[in-house]
Design a protein around this motif. Sequence first.
Motif, PDB file in Angstrom:
ATOM      1  N   MET A 117      16.361 -69.864 -17.929  1.00 42.77           N
ATOM      2  CA  MET A 117      17.482 -70.274 -18.769  1.00 42.77           C
ATOM      3  C   MET A 117      18.076 -69.083 -19.512  1.00 42.77           C
ATOM      4  O   MET A 117      17.360 -68.158 -19.906  1.00 42.77           O
ATOM      5  N   GLN A 118      19.372 -69.119 -19.697  1.00 38.99           N
ATOM      6  CA  GLN A 118      20.065 -68.190 -20.575  1.00 38.99           C
ATOM      7  C   GLN A 118      20.561 -68.984 -21.771  1.00 38.99           C
ATOM      8  O   GLN A 118      21.280 -69.963 -21.626  1.00 38.99           O
ATOM      9  N   ILE A 119      20.162 -68.539 -22.982  1.00 40.00           N
ATOM     10  CA  ILE A 119      20.474 -69.272 -24.203  1.00 40.00           C
ATOM     11  C   ILE A 119      21.274 -68.359 -25.127  1.00 40.00           C
ATOM     12  O   ILE A 119      21.209 -67.129 -25.020  1.00 40.00           O
ATOM     13  N   ASP A 120      22.021 -68.947 -26.020  1.00 43.07           N
ATOM     14  CA  ASP A 120      22.835 -68.200 -26.968  1.00 43.07           C
ATOM     15  C   ASP A 120      21.971 -67.185 -27.727  1.00 43.07           C
ATOM     16  O   ASP A 120      20.805 -67.427 -28.035  1.00 43.07           O
ATOM     17  N   SER A 121      22.566 -66.059 -28.044  1.00 43.44           N
ATOM     18  CA  SER A 121      21.870 -64.961 -28.712  1.00 43.44           C
ATOM     19  C   SER A 121      21.220 -65.421 -30.015  1.00 43.44           C
ATOM     20  O   SER A 121      21.837 -66.151 -30.808  1.00 43.44           O
ATOM     21  N   GLY A 122      19.976 -65.016 -30.210  1.00 45.16           N
ATOM     22  CA  GLY A 122      19.256 -65.333 -31.439  1.00 45.16           C
ATOM     23  C   GLY A 122      18.501 -66.640 -31.402  1.00 45.16           C
ATOM     24  O   GLY A 122      17.816 -66.991 -32.362  1.00 45.16           O
ATOM     25  N   LEU A 123      18.611 -67.377 -30.293  1.00 46.57           N
ATOM     26  CA  LEU A 123      17.929 -68.655 -30.174  1.00 46.57           C
ATOM     27  C   LEU A 123      16.910 -68.607 -29.047  1.00 46.57           C
ATOM     28  O   LEU A 123      16.960 -67.729 -28.184  1.00 46.57           O
ATOM     29  N   ALA A 131      18.618 -76.009 -39.248  1.00 50.39           N
ATOM     30  CA  ALA A 131      17.571 -75.197 -38.632  1.00 50.39           C
ATOM     31  C   ALA A 131      18.193 -74.074 -37.793  1.00 50.39           C
ATOM     32  O   ALA A 131      17.698 -72.953 -37.761  1.00 50.39           O
ATOM     33  N   LEU A 132      19.286 -74.391 -37.098  1.00 46.80           N
ATOM     34  CA  LEU A 132      20.046 -73.365 -36.391  1.00 46.80           C
ATOM     35  C   LEU A 132      20.984 -72.699 -37.389  1.00 46.80           C
ATOM     36  O   LEU A 132      21.250 -73.243 -38.464  1.00 46.80           O
ATOM     37  N   PRO A 133      21.526 -71.524 -37.071  1.00 48.78           N
ATOM     38  CA  PRO A 133      22.455 -70.865 -37.988  1.00 48.78           C
ATOM     39  C   PRO A 133      23.599 -71.797 -38.389  1.00 48.78           C
ATOM     40  O   PRO A 133      24.010 -72.687 -37.632  1.00 48.78           O
ATOM     41  N   TYR A 134      24.148 -71.565 -39.590  1.00 51.67           N
ATOM     42  CA  TYR A 134      25.144 -72.475 -40.143  1.00 51.67           C
ATOM     43  C   TYR A 134      26.388 -72.587 -39.272  1.00 51.67           C
ATOM     44  O   TYR A 134      27.083 -73.616 -39.306  1.00 51.67           O
ATOM     45  N   SER A 135      26.676 -71.562 -38.481  1.00 56.78           N
ATOM     46  CA  SER A 135      27.867 -71.607 -37.628  1.00 56.78           C
ATOM     47  C   SER A 135      27.788 -72.720 -36.584  1.00 56.78           C
ATOM     48  O   SER A 135      28.805 -73.096 -36.008  1.00 56.78           O
ATOM     49  N   TYR A 136      26.596 -73.268 -36.361  1.00 56.05           N
ATOM     50  CA  TYR A 136      26.434 -74.351 -35.384  1.00 56.05           C
ATOM     51  C   TYR A 136      26.652 -75.729 -36.022  1.00 56.05           C
ATOM     52  O   TYR A 136      26.781 -76.719 -35.308  1.00 56.05           O
ATOM     53  N   TYR A 137      26.679 -75.786 -37.340  1.00 53.90           N
ATOM     54  CA  TYR A 137      26.789 -77.074 -38.024  1.00 53.90           C
ATOM     55  C   TYR A 137      28.123 -77.735 -37.665  1.00 53.90           C
ATOM     56  O   TYR A 137      29.190 -77.134 -37.750  1.00 53.90           O
ATOM     57  N   GLY A 138      28.061 -79.007 -37.286  1.00 55.82           N
ATOM     58  CA  GLY A 138      29.261 -79.752 -36.937  1.00 55.82           C
ATOM     59  C   GLY A 138      29.776 -79.486 -35.541  1.00 55.82           C
ATOM     60  O   GLY A 138      30.799 -80.057 -35.142  1.00 55.82           O
ATOM     61  N   PRO A 183      13.862 -84.420 -36.700  1.00 54.84           N
ATOM     62  CA  PRO A 183      13.641 -84.351 -38.147  1.00 54.84           C
ATOM     63  C   PRO A 183      13.453 -82.923 -38.639  1.00 54.84           C
ATOM     64  O   PRO A 183      13.685 -82.630 -39.814  1.00 54.84           O
ATOM     65  N   ASP A 184      13.059 -82.013 -37.726  1.00 49.20           N
ATOM     66  CA  ASP A 184      12.879 -80.610 -38.077  1.00 49.20           C
ATOM     67  C   ASP A 184      14.179 -79.823 -38.022  1.00 49.20           C
ATOM     68  O   ASP A 184      14.209 -78.643 -38.349  1.00 49.20           O
ATOM     69  N   GLY A 185      15.267 -80.456 -37.593  1.00 53.84           N
ATOM     70  CA  GLY A 185      16.553 -79.777 -37.497  1.00 53.84           C
ATOM     71  C   GLY A 185      16.775 -79.059 -36.183  1.00 53.84           C
ATOM     72  O   GLY A 185      17.854 -78.509 -35.954  1.00 53.84           O
ATOM     73  N   ALA A 186      15.777 -79.061 -35.313  1.00 55.34           N
ATOM     74  CA  ALA A 186      15.931 -78.428 -34.004  1.00 55.34           C
ATOM     75  C   ALA A 186      16.780 -79.318 -33.105  1.00 55.34           C
ATOM     76  O   ALA A 186      16.904 -80.530 -33.323  1.00 55.34           O
ATOM     77  N   LEU A 187      17.357 -78.707 -32.072  1.00 57.46           N
ATOM     78  CA  LEU A 187      18.146 -79.438 -31.087  1.00 57.46           C
ATOM     79  C   LEU A 187      17.226 -79.782 -29.924  1.00 57.46           C
ATOM     80  O   LEU A 187      16.616 -78.899 -29.317  1.00 57.46           O
ATOM     81  N   TYR A 188      17.108 -81.067 -29.597  1.00 55.57           N
ATOM     82  CA  TYR A 188      16.202 -81.533 -28.556  1.00 55.57           C
ATOM     83  C   TYR A 188      16.987 -81.940 -27.308  1.00 55.57           C
ATOM     84  O   TYR A 188      18.055 -82.544 -27.396  1.00 55.57           O
ATOM     85  N   ILE A 189      16.419 -81.622 -26.138  1.00 58.54           N
ATOM     86  CA  ILE A 189      17.081 -81.877 -24.862  1.00 58.54           C
ATOM     87  C   ILE A 189      16.158 -82.710 -23.979  1.00 58.54           C
ATOM     88  O   ILE A 189      14.991 -82.350 -23.771  1.00 58.54           O
ATOM     89  N   ALA A 190      16.690 -83.796 -23.439  1.00 57.74           N
ATOM     90  CA  ALA A 190      15.968 -84.590 -22.434  1.00 57.74           C
ATOM     91  C   ALA A 190      16.407 -84.121 -21.058  1.00 57.74           C
ATOM     92  O   ALA A 190      17.586 -84.162 -20.718  1.00 57.74           O
ATOM     93  N   ILE A 243      15.453 -76.414 -29.144  1.00 58.62           N
ATOM     94  CA  ILE A 243      16.110 -75.127 -29.345  1.00 58.62           C
ATOM     95  C   ILE A 243      16.033 -74.783 -30.823  1.00 58.62           C
ATOM     96  O   ILE A 243      16.416 -75.583 -31.690  1.00 58.62           O
ATOM     97  N   VAL A 244      15.513 -73.588 -31.102  1.00 60.86           N
ATOM     98  CA  VAL A 244      15.326 -73.122 -32.479  1.00 60.86           C
ATOM     99  C   VAL A 244      15.695 -71.640 -32.544  1.00 60.86           C
ATOM    100  O   VAL A 244      15.832 -70.977 -31.515  1.00 60.86           O
ATOM    101  N   PRO A 245      15.856 -71.087 -33.764  1.00 64.94           N
ATOM    102  CA  PRO A 245      16.038 -69.634 -33.877  1.00 64.94           C
ATOM    103  C   PRO A 245      14.838 -68.904 -33.289  1.00 64.94           C
ATOM    104  O   PRO A 245      13.698 -69.361 -33.409  1.00 64.94           O
ATOM    105  N   LYS A 246      15.097 -67.799 -32.661  1.00 67.26           N
ATOM    106  CA  LYS A 246      14.050 -67.050 -31.973  1.00 67.26           C
ATOM    107  C   LYS A 246      12.918 -66.691 -32.930  1.00 67.26           C
ATOM    108  O   LYS A 246      13.134 -66.189 -34.028  1.00 67.26           O
TER     109      LYS A 246
END
Length: 769
Positions: free
Chosen positions: A62-68, A319-326, A378-385, A423-426
């Motif tokens: 996988m290739q994921i966004d920088s810092g994650l 949990a992810l950087p604020y730029s991801y909020y919303g 609940p931890d703020g991470a992004l979960y993928i099925a 998905i969480v910060p690295k």
Amino acid sequence: MKNVFLTLAIAFKMGFYKFLVLSTLALAIYACNQPHSSVFNSAAADTAAAPTLEGKEAIAHMQIDSGLEVQLVAQEPMVVAPVAMSFDPQGRMWVVEMMGYMPDTSGNGENVPDGKVVILQDTNGDGMADKRTVFLDSLVLPRAICLIDSGILVATPPALWYYEIKNDSAGKRTLVDDKYADGGNVEHQPNGLFRAMDNWIYSAKSDRRYRRINGKWVKENTHFRGQWGISQDDAGRLFYNNNSQNLLGDYFLPGMGANNPHQREAAGFDEKIVPDNRVFPIRPTRGVNRGYVKGVLDDSGRLVSFTAACGPHIYRALALPYSYYGNAFVAEPAANLIKRDILTDSGLAVTGREAYEGKEFLASTDERFRPVNITTGPDGALYIADMYRGIIQHKTYLTGYLKQQIATRQLTRPLNCGRIYRIVPKGKKVENQPLLLNRPTKLLDLLHDGNGMRRDMAQQLIIDHQLITLTPALRQMMQDSTQLLGQRHALWALEGLHALRWEDVSLILHSGNQPMQIQAIAAIPSVLSAANIKSALPLIDSLLADKSLVPYAAWLLPAVGKWDKTAAKRMVLQLMKSYMHDRYISAALINNACDQESAMLKELQGINPDTTLVLYKALKNVLESMQSAEEKKRMAALELAYPRGHEIFTTICQTCHGKSGKGIASMAPPLNESNWVNGSKKSLISIVLYGLTGPVTVQGKVYQAPEISGDMPGIGGSGEYSHEDIAQLLSYIRNAWKNNGDKITEAEVKAVRQQYNGRQKPFTAGELQ
């Protein structure tokens, strides 16, 4: 094999019975971890078999966004074929396993009751699930769940059931709706069961909403939304999509409107939020259903635009950087990627754009990576099925081209795989913290939490546990304009407790705080009554006189009319005179005019005879789509004359073209009074057997993407429908509604099939003309 032994070792620690349960699943992990090359050769991707990878190795592809970074939460046999997931207050994950989806390219065994709802838990805190509890089994293609009160809603076509939860086991079962997923196939049936901020449960691919009131289930009409997956933003607006659309959504809160069943489209709902549908896979993706059609793949064999968009999710945590909020995240399993969209709230409208040019938030070179749903934990991470499988196209639309691709790269097996990732910060370790049910005041604090998922759950728990003692504190919080997020949740928590009063709503409407005024307007129908309607009317009149609030307040007309028809008529006339050019207020007026559309049109022409008015054109569209009693009688007779044709229409065609044959926005053009339906038999048979790629002109109007899906798939290649089946379907359609075409015979269908034997690509309108 070492993972098999590890699994068995864990099982022994868990006891002999659990060992037996897990040992039956051990073969699944063996099948998914056969030897393979760890280097992906993209140049040979057109013909090479797609190897099955162990979960952590799949992450390496996988290739994921920088810092994650991507972390493995669960893999087979802990989870198999996950399609939906939800967290409970203990931080455990409830997962729907659709194990029966497309066992092979013919769908053999699809009706075997092997689906499950399972509970996954991390008991040792290492971030991976190590305990699996089967809550429900022996289900046929289960598709959605919703935890509510002391139980859980479970959708298993065609029904929606509510199960009481007793020590993690299913207790008493109650039928909520025996037609929740009635008709359509597995790709076109309601799903999602999303519990929104307004305390109603909404579904994708559905025009119904549900709520439990005083122990009884209530079902109401709502706007038709999406295809697979549904989410909300901080304001409680709903977002969804269909397979070829990046992101659709509503400008208004979901409870507004849906009062007029004749109104197929309402401005402000089902809007194109992100019109850019391009995708950027990092591997050749020739294994898509219409990969042979020009423009579907680029010169390198990569998918150009969405073809299986699903699982849209609005990220509302920190949990992810604020730029991801919303931001919105959208899964595309056909291209093995997840897209990120940046949304902008410009007042009334919500707009969006793709976050990157030429790349994706997450993409994989593993063809079996099939993300189908996304959520926040609940931890703020992004979960993928991730269903982690080869076949993701249902047999109804499966082309011969894709069948060949599946065979070439051995995509049919294995079936018993599945993954859940976070998905969480690295380098960051996140922990799920249970919500404290024994401390009601803690739930109040959580209404301000930085994680929207935890805010939602706190509101829901306050309602589910009927914490009436929190009413004074909620009322105080609702007036605290320094805490907008908490204000919103406090208002709707009071509404859910049936403790919201007109006085509460009135205070907010006088506050000048527009975001909260919009929420209060949506809550007005819950508090209006015969006792307060007279005192409420002056304030509602003032809302209709406020240009910034009138687009929202106009949807209150049915609620006002329920208690004071004279006042509602006065308001309608006022709005007609002032806003006959406004698309949103015109939609609200028509929403209020059920079975009065003709009278409204006559009244409008008396005020202004201009036929270019927005309200005039909208009324004309609704009137043209309404069925007369004679037409309804005709449709009933057609169902008796062509029972198989009616069945296929309901299962397949209706899901995109609509029950009334008037088409569905963003999906398909109309069939009613269509020149294609009533015209050449051969052309119509050809379209249904082999498909049609746009643009296409119907009734003088050109339909093309993104207004509709760019291609209509044929059903002749599935082998599921005989000549007689197709003949019945087309005879039914050619005489439905206002159509008046000749009957199509089995021999005519057979002749077209023989003429184009071996054809795979769909027709263009030019070819057929």
